[in-house]
Write a protein that holds these residues in place. Structure first.
Motif, PDB file in Angstrom:
ATOM      1  N   GLY A   1       1.989   5.588  -7.332  1.00 31.26           N
ATOM      2  CA  GLY A   1       0.756   5.823  -8.076  1.00 31.26           C
ATOM      3  C   GLY A   1       0.333   4.631  -8.898  1.00 31.26           C
ATOM      4  O   GLY A   1      -0.591   4.737  -9.708  1.00 31.26           O
TER       5      GLY A   1
ATOM      6  N   GLU B   1       2.206   1.742  -3.487  1.00 33.48           N
ATOM      7  CA  GLU B   1       1.169   2.169  -4.424  1.00 33.48           C
ATOM      8  C   GLU B   1       0.917   3.667  -4.295  1.00 33.48           C
ATOM      9  O   GLU B   1       0.749   4.372  -5.293  1.00 33.48           O
ATOM     10  CB  GLU B   1      -0.112   1.386  -4.166  1.00 33.48           C
ATOM     11  N   LYS B   2       0.896   4.140  -3.061  1.00 31.98           N
ATOM     12  CA  LYS B   2       0.698   5.570  -2.859  1.00 31.98           C
ATOM     13  C   LYS B   2       1.909   6.364  -3.349  1.00 31.98           C
ATOM     14  O   LYS B   2       1.788   7.458  -3.891  1.00 31.98           O
ATOM     15  CB  LYS B   2       0.457   5.857  -1.375  1.00 31.98           C
ATOM     16  N   LYS B   3       3.076   5.776  -3.136  1.00 38.13           N
ATOM     17  CA  LYS B   3       4.307   6.473  -3.503  1.00 38.13           C
ATOM     18  C   LYS B   3       4.493   6.534  -5.006  1.00 38.13           C
ATOM     19  O   LYS B   3       4.901   7.565  -5.561  1.00 38.13           O
ATOM     20  CB  LYS B   3       5.496   5.741  -2.863  1.00 38.13           C
TER      21      LYS B   3
ATOM     22  N   LYS C   1       0.837  -1.211   0.000  1.00 42.37           N
ATOM     23  CA  LYS C   1       0.000   0.000   0.000  1.00 42.37           C
ATOM     24  C   LYS C   1       0.868   1.257   0.000  1.00 42.37           C
ATOM     25  O   LYS C   1       0.557   2.238  -0.673  1.00 42.37           O
ATOM     26  CB  LYS C   1      -0.911  -0.011   1.218  1.00 42.37           C
ATOM     27  N   ARG C   2       1.943   1.213   0.754  1.00 40.84           N
ATOM     28  CA  ARG C   2       2.818   2.383   0.813  1.00 40.84           C
ATOM     29  C   ARG C   2       3.455   2.658  -0.546  1.00 40.84           C
ATOM     30  O   ARG C   2       3.575   3.809  -0.979  1.00 40.84           O
ATOM     31  CB  ARG C   2       3.907   2.157   1.872  1.00 40.84           C
TER      32      ARG C   2
END
Length: 317
Positions: free
Chosen positions: A294, A290-292, A287-288
């Protein structure tokens, strides 16, 4: 190298007046010459060449090697490797023949006898009285051997690439047993509470204790538990392989997600986690990232319920 522990019994506890040759052997270990009045001596049957409950045995050559290795070894309690528990020491050994006894391996019966001494001190009075009274009787010896040789094929029973036999099973009329070969060290011998078994009471354990297979075989050698345990061991091997892969994947993602942590640190953290904890940490790193970045970290080949169709546009080139 394999560590083994065998249990036996004390013998002839009444050797309380050592003659001069006994004292001479003791003086090779003591810092000063001791008098007969200062010393209490007794003998112990350390181990023999009979097949034990784990379907293993020492042959005569191994006993002769152990006879040399056990001279000077200390006696303690319950294999507690602490200087505070040292109570006696073996000063000489001998191989004793057992006329008329033949082992399962076809050898004449014999056993390793050790002679031990302790000091007559106020602290030892109670222990000496218990030895004399037959209360402190069983002893267990701990040593290391190089190989555990299969009686059917002659290979090491722990080398499954070469030996596919199972101890206790009958092959062409011959039971599979294993010979403990090439002793490399003798660690200590201990007073223990476990009762001696027939024929010198040999009870042996590897490492810190007996394996599940060894304990079950001692209760029921040919029971249906063997097939179930074999399947459990197979499933466990698959599980260990999955956990190892999960651990590597978690470390890989952590290296990308955690700027301040190095590989050694992440591996040390991952080694302490179980399967559920590793899965949770891996999901957190995904998740980290994916946020980082995109972008999803892993491809999703099937749409979960409620997922928008254009979510897969992230993979469009």
């Amino acid at each position: 190298m394999r560590t083994v522990t065998k249990e036996a019994q004390t013998q002839n506890p009444g050797m309380t007046d050592p003659v001069e040759n006994e004292l001479a052997a003791i003086h090779r270990l003591s810092r000063r010459a001791l008098t007969a009045e200062e010393v209490y001596t007794f003998a112990v049957r350390l181990c023999d060449n009979q097949t034990d409950r784990d379907l293993e045995y020492f042959d005569r050559r191994a006993l002769e090697a152990l006879a040399r290795l056990f001279v000077g070894k200390t006696g303690i309690f319950d294999h507690s490797w602490s200087a505070r528990d040292q109570t006696a020491r073996i000063y000489r050994t001998e191989i004793v023949e057992e006329p008329g006894v033949v082992t399962e391996a076809g050898e004449p019966g014999c056993y390793l006898k050790g002679y031990a001494y302790m000091l007559r001190t106020p602290e030892n009075e109670g222990l000496i009285a218990e030895i004399e009274g037959g209360i402190k009787k069983e002893v267990s010896v701990s040593c290391a051997v190089s190989r555990c040789v299969c009686s059917i094929c002659g290979n090491d029973v722990n080398d499954h690439a070469l030996c596919g036999h199972e101890k206790g099973r009958i092959y062409e009329g011959k039971r599979c047993i294993a010979r403990l070969e090439d002793p490399t060290d003798a660690y200590e011998w201990s007073f223990v509470a476990v009762p001696a078994q027939p024929l010198a009471g040999v009870v042996k354990a590897y490492g810190s204790g007996k394996s599940l297979r060894q304990m079950l075989a001692g209760l029921d050698r040919e029971g249906p538990w063997r097939e179930e345990l074999r399947q459990l061991e197979k499933d466990a091997a698959i599980g260990r392989k999955y956990i190892e892969g999960l651990r590597k994947e978690t470390v890989r993602l952590g290296l990308m997600a955690e700027d301040g942590l190095g590989g050694e640190t992440l591996r040390a953290i991952a080694d302490k986690l179980d399967g559920e904890e590793l899965e949770a940490l891996r999901a957190c790193y995904e998740k980290r990232l994916e946020k980082k970045a995109g972008l999803p970290v892993q491809l999703r080949y099937g749409r979960e319920e409620g997922t928008a169709e254009d979510q897969d546009l992230a993979f469009t080139i």
